[in-house]
Design an enzyme around this catalytic site. Structure first.
Site, PDB file in Angstrom:
ATOM      1  N   THR C  89      27.948 -40.218  38.888  1.00 34.64           N
ATOM      2  CA  THR C  89      29.183 -39.818  38.926  1.00 34.64           C
ATOM      3  C   THR C  89      29.993 -40.891  39.755  1.00 34.64           C
ATOM      4  O   THR C  89      31.022 -41.094  39.239  1.00 34.64           O
ATOM      5  CB  THR C  89      29.559 -38.478  39.075  1.00 34.64           C
ATOM      6  OG1 THR C  89      28.777 -37.967  40.402  1.00 34.64           O
ATOM      7  CG2 THR C  89      28.856 -37.450  38.099  1.00 34.64           C
ATOM      8  N   TRP C 110      28.628 -52.189  18.468  1.00 37.31           N
ATOM      9  CA  TRP C 110      29.399 -51.719  19.864  1.00 37.31           C
ATOM     10  C   TRP C 110      29.918 -50.052  19.708  1.00 37.31           C
ATOM     11  O   TRP C 110      29.827 -49.606  20.728  1.00 37.31           O
ATOM     12  CB  TRP C 110      30.414 -52.604  19.922  1.00 37.31           C
ATOM     13  CG  TRP C 110      31.104 -52.853  21.075  1.00 37.31           C
ATOM     14  CD1 TRP C 110      31.593 -51.968  21.961  1.00 37.31           C
ATOM     15  CD2 TRP C 110      31.165 -53.932  21.739  1.00 37.31           C
ATOM     16  NE1 TRP C 110      32.241 -52.328  23.131  1.00 37.31           N
ATOM     17  CE2 TRP C 110      32.040 -53.921  23.029  1.00 37.31           C
ATOM     18  CE3 TRP C 110      31.064 -55.438  21.453  1.00 37.31           C
ATOM     19  CZ2 TRP C 110      32.493 -54.838  24.062  1.00 37.31           C
ATOM     20  CZ3 TRP C 110      31.501 -56.260  22.433  1.00 37.31           C
ATOM     21  CH2 TRP C 110      32.094 -56.090  23.647  1.00 37.31           C
ATOM     22  N   ILE C 111      30.465 -49.746  18.657  1.00 36.81           N
ATOM     23  CA  ILE C 111      30.909 -48.707  18.418  1.00 36.81           C
ATOM     24  C   ILE C 111      30.141 -47.363  18.567  1.00 36.81           C
ATOM     25  O   ILE C 111      30.788 -46.381  19.006  1.00 36.81           O
ATOM     26  CB  ILE C 111      31.952 -48.524  17.304  1.00 36.81           C
ATOM     27  CG1 ILE C 111      33.195 -47.548  17.613  1.00 36.81           C
ATOM     28  CG2 ILE C 111      30.976 -48.164  15.955  1.00 36.81           C
ATOM     29  CD1 ILE C 111      34.291 -47.956  18.190  1.00 36.81           C
ATOM     30  N   ARG C 112      28.788 -47.571  18.659  1.00 37.73           N
ATOM     31  CA  ARG C 112      28.044 -46.533  18.674  1.00 37.73           C
ATOM     32  C   ARG C 112      27.967 -46.044  20.191  1.00 37.73           C
ATOM     33  O   ARG C 112      27.296 -45.067  20.320  1.00 37.73           O
ATOM     34  CB  ARG C 112      26.549 -47.153  18.269  1.00 37.73           C
ATOM     35  CG  ARG C 112      26.476 -47.426  16.896  1.00 37.73           C
ATOM     36  CD  ARG C 112      26.858 -46.506  15.968  1.00 37.73           C
ATOM     37  NE  ARG C 112      26.270 -44.988  16.233  1.00 37.73           N
ATOM     38  CZ  ARG C 112      25.106 -44.843  15.801  1.00 37.73           C
ATOM     39  NH1 ARG C 112      24.156 -45.619  15.117  1.00 37.73           N
ATOM     40  NH2 ARG C 112      24.608 -43.712  16.395  1.00 37.73           N
ATOM     41  N   ARG C 223      22.572 -53.970  25.670  1.00 32.11           N
ATOM     42  CA  ARG C 223      23.044 -55.055  24.877  1.00 32.11           C
ATOM     43  C   ARG C 223      23.077 -56.542  25.479  1.00 32.11           C
ATOM     44  O   ARG C 223      23.281 -57.591  24.961  1.00 32.11           O
ATOM     45  CB  ARG C 223      24.613 -54.958  24.732  1.00 32.11           C
ATOM     46  CG  ARG C 223      24.899 -53.622  23.794  1.00 32.11           C
ATOM     47  CD  ARG C 223      24.108 -53.572  22.364  1.00 32.11           C
ATOM     48  NE  ARG C 223      24.156 -52.121  21.972  1.00 32.11           N
ATOM     49  CZ  ARG C 223      23.574 -51.751  20.906  1.00 32.11           C
ATOM     50  NH1 ARG C 223      22.765 -52.657  20.180  1.00 32.11           N
ATOM     51  NH2 ARG C 223      23.812 -50.652  20.236  1.00 32.11           N
TER      52      ARG C 223
END
Lengths: 305, 305, 305, 305
Positions: C89, C110-112, C223
């Protein structure tokens, strides 16, 4: 966990129902359905519903990876591969819905896991029962002297007795006053949404909690860990037993790769390599701080000399 | 949607399986399980699994609201109340898992709904099939002249034919070249993760998509809306039919409060009050911009004069 | 990455603006703001906005852990402690907003990562530019013969030339046809939302992408990893450089504990302990499968003999 | 809200800092930064950081919709359009970080909004202060007799006095016992993580809470609503004032379309159309239940006769 007659008969009715379904069905889980497993002095965990089984995980993975996944000889092996390589989405294809009764201070930790669905008993609408968590004597510990957030040794006789006396007396007095404030006999009666503020954090609440298997594993890794607070850990441990019967291959991979494994830093990895080659590595030559080195020794199983 | 023999026999096998379960079972949904409903020219939607039914919604609500909810006379009424008052968590207690085959440009819109779980066929691992969406002539529209993102009239004969010819020829040529690039006959063969970049956005992909009922309703409200692009709307409409059989009370409330309803702004609400009192309100006296007023007229069903 | 004159002057204007603020300001990040760093042949990454710095992380942690955290001597040490113990957090308290131009097939990976905010250029509303990713020759690899999803050796001369020729020709032909279909000269002009389906996955799109530091680290771990596809990895690597200047202590801890570290399973941990004690452990005596053992050797840096 | 000398000097130091930045800066927000606005008897809200302004919303929208959005004449109009059509992603491009001090029972409601980042003061690590919410007499209401979750009339003299006496006495006794249990003078001292369970739900906690503007608006719509519990509504109202200065156009659209607007069901919409045409519609002829009709009258501003 004294279940009321109403609750017991509800559970009986739920367990007695049976219908044919075309859905994936996990026999190990069917046996658990609806049964309330006791946790702490008044709490419980019970499964209300579930979706999927071990095969649902590999089925989803095979959609993604197509023929590629067929080279993995079997489902258990594929599940291990997915867990090892942090493929989280196939595990998200299983879902579980639990009914949990738990003290409010435990609920406050639990709810921090945000990727889940929750319906909690509302003390704005309804009146809470007089049920408070009072620790057993073998879980009544002193503040740790080495760890700001940990527990130390057990409290001894007189101090333990005094603490238990306080917890019981304050719980009961607060509840008596809660009842007297909301009572509408001879008075208007305070709004429930206000009166609840007088109740201490060891009062029990309950909720339905629904979560996918990937996020459940994340919860279990943190909350079934020996460093987790005892009062939430016992819930996590009870859930672990259920999950082991629901998705045995996934649970076994989880135990090996997450619960029993360890994350090594680049520095720690370098030390391991040197130690395997026979080098004597000390904190001074490790590049780690004292705290990190102490934790590293714990993982590697060395005693400092 | 020509399903392969393999797929058909897999569906048959899935539909033939049956096991007793203690879980909540929705008869209307059992009838749909695994069946592939055709959408567009090669796509489909089919239910792989589900959790919960109408009663699961009220059961969760009654955990939250306790005895308070018993004053609502029946489950249908309680579900309507929950929907009307935006109580989203009870609807999150139902879950559905779909297998969808859809063109990539539709998948790109769909995936923007983030609160869902997805396993998509991976073109890094596997080879895509030669299946492309080619619009039917009655869905081949011109760019709208009034709306930047909309469709206008249907294309007419020659132009329509030219467009279809282009779409078919480019799809096939791109796929021929994709195949020839990845072929390892007489050459090394380009990596799949690279070759896929030659494929146009009307190629079909497929995925497992799992979502809770609250988020599914949100998806359906936006995507079954007349303003949604036709190619995603037909998927949403097919899902609507399935949901109506799965949770009929919830779906009926959704239709009344979400799909068939409307959100009025403070200004629009003020106009409605004035109009009910008999006042003639015009755009000029409404306080709304021209665009807002036009939309308001559409909602209220007035024709401007 | 040939930026248009419009884009360059917009960037200049953004970089020229300056205003006093009371907010936490990271000097290393201010230097990067708005600059478009080239990635691939037409792509870029640039920072549009950010919130917080290294101190914002420890400031949030100190809210949580109060006086307990003061025993950690300094901020760098506290940040390392938080990273080591998976306290996520505090890292969520920093936020970054990027403007990214990237090929569609990269955008689809990327959008995953769902815990982020995205505004993507809409091909329903607007017309895409004629810009396609064509790999450089030193990134034009064959399919791996050992790994279903990997790349093998570089393609050689003639095959490489043929592939590049195909990619260029198909991109251009598809774009020519896209343009001719939407043209309204002498015809109605196909709706943009339909015409876009003719464009292959190497066309460039762009978006604003906003994410917190914890989730960004998760993205970067996956990535910027050597196993990630080259075309997304170069974006991740560019972002790594920016983050290193933005929150140097957090980035350094991320490198040590995440990027450079490794997760050991219970079995692997057991092997490490035995090896440190001098035992010769082989795949057969390790309890691991061949695949796991091969990966374990890679982590521990052993060559099998 | 008696801030300690330490806190006041920390706020002064934060407000005194100033640095040039290239980031978007909202003047109206800079004036608020770090100032602690009192809420309830000991609580406060203060802004720790923010990202973006009104222009950041339209800037992101223009990335998505490209030239299409330029037809909207100005930023205020575009923001209204986005709000009216439920385009949520541009609003997600703004972010705010608040420091909030609030009673635990309010925190328990607040945390149900899951799409946000939180660092809460930990009573496992640290000792809570002796600060309890005691309602003012003009917010000490009886349970509603018409609404299971609402408040009715104010409690009168003697009953109010008795309730206040109970709340104060129980708070203080519980806190005294908390202190005496954790004390290590002459005893071991109970672990903090256990002792906290004796504290009632009106004790104050504090947290950093970070959320994007879209999700903040959702929070405000529910919590600044007249039906929200008073004790959370006052926080929402204080935040409303801050947001109005931060993003004035977005806040104004939010007021018009969300706070001041209403959702009409299909049935309600039908009634409105009939009423505008001059028809007298009653509950009986409306198709609505009595509860729905009563709410409908409230929205449309009719008195039943």
């Amino acid at each position: 966990m004294p279940l009321s007659a109403d609750q017991l008969s509800e559970i009986e009715a739920q367990r007695a129902q049976s219908a044919p379904t075309r859905r994936a069905t996990a026999e190990g889980m069917e046996a658990h359905l609806y049964t309330a497993y006791p946790v702490l002095d008044h709490g419980f965990v019970r499964v209300i519903d579930y979706m999927g089984d071990d095969l649902a995980i590999t089925q989803a993975a095979r959609v993604s990876y197509g023929k590629g996944t067929k080279s993995v000889t079997n489902d258990a092996g594929l599940i291990r591969y997915l867990m090892r390589h942090w493929h989280s989405t196939p595990f998200e294809m299983c879902e579980i819905k639990l009914h949990v009764k738990l003290p409010v201070f435990v609920a406050r930790q639990w709810i921090r896991h945000r990727t889940a669905n929750v319906n909690e008993y509302s003390a704005r609408y309804s009146i809470l029962d007089r049920e408070f968590y009072i620790p057993a004597e073998d879980h009544l510990n002193a503040q740790s002297v080495v760890n700001n957030q940990g527990r130390g040794a057990l409290l001894e006789g007189e101090e333990a007795a005094r603490v238990l006396e306080i917890l019981k007396a304050d719980s009961n007095r607060c509840y008596d006053n809660y009842e007297s404030m909301i009572s509408d006999e001879g008075q208007s009666g305070l709004a429930r949404e206000l009166a609840r503020m007088n109740l201490p954090a060891n009062i029990y609440t309950q909720w339905y909690w629904k979560v996918d298997l990937h996020n459940l594993f994340h919860f279990l890794r943190l909350r079934a860990d020996p460093h987790a607070q005892y009062e939430i850990r016992v819930y996590a441990e009870e859930i672990c037993k259920i999950v082991a019967d629901w998705v045995p291959h996934a649970y076994s991979a989880f135990e090996d790769y997450r619960m029993g494994g360890a994350q090594l830093s680049a520095k720690a990895l370098d030390c391991v390599k040197r130690m395997i080659k026979g080098e004597i590595v000390t904190q001074e030559s490790s590049g780690m701080s004292k705290g990190e080195w102490r934790e590293f020794e714990g993982i590697i199983g060395l005693m400092s000399t």
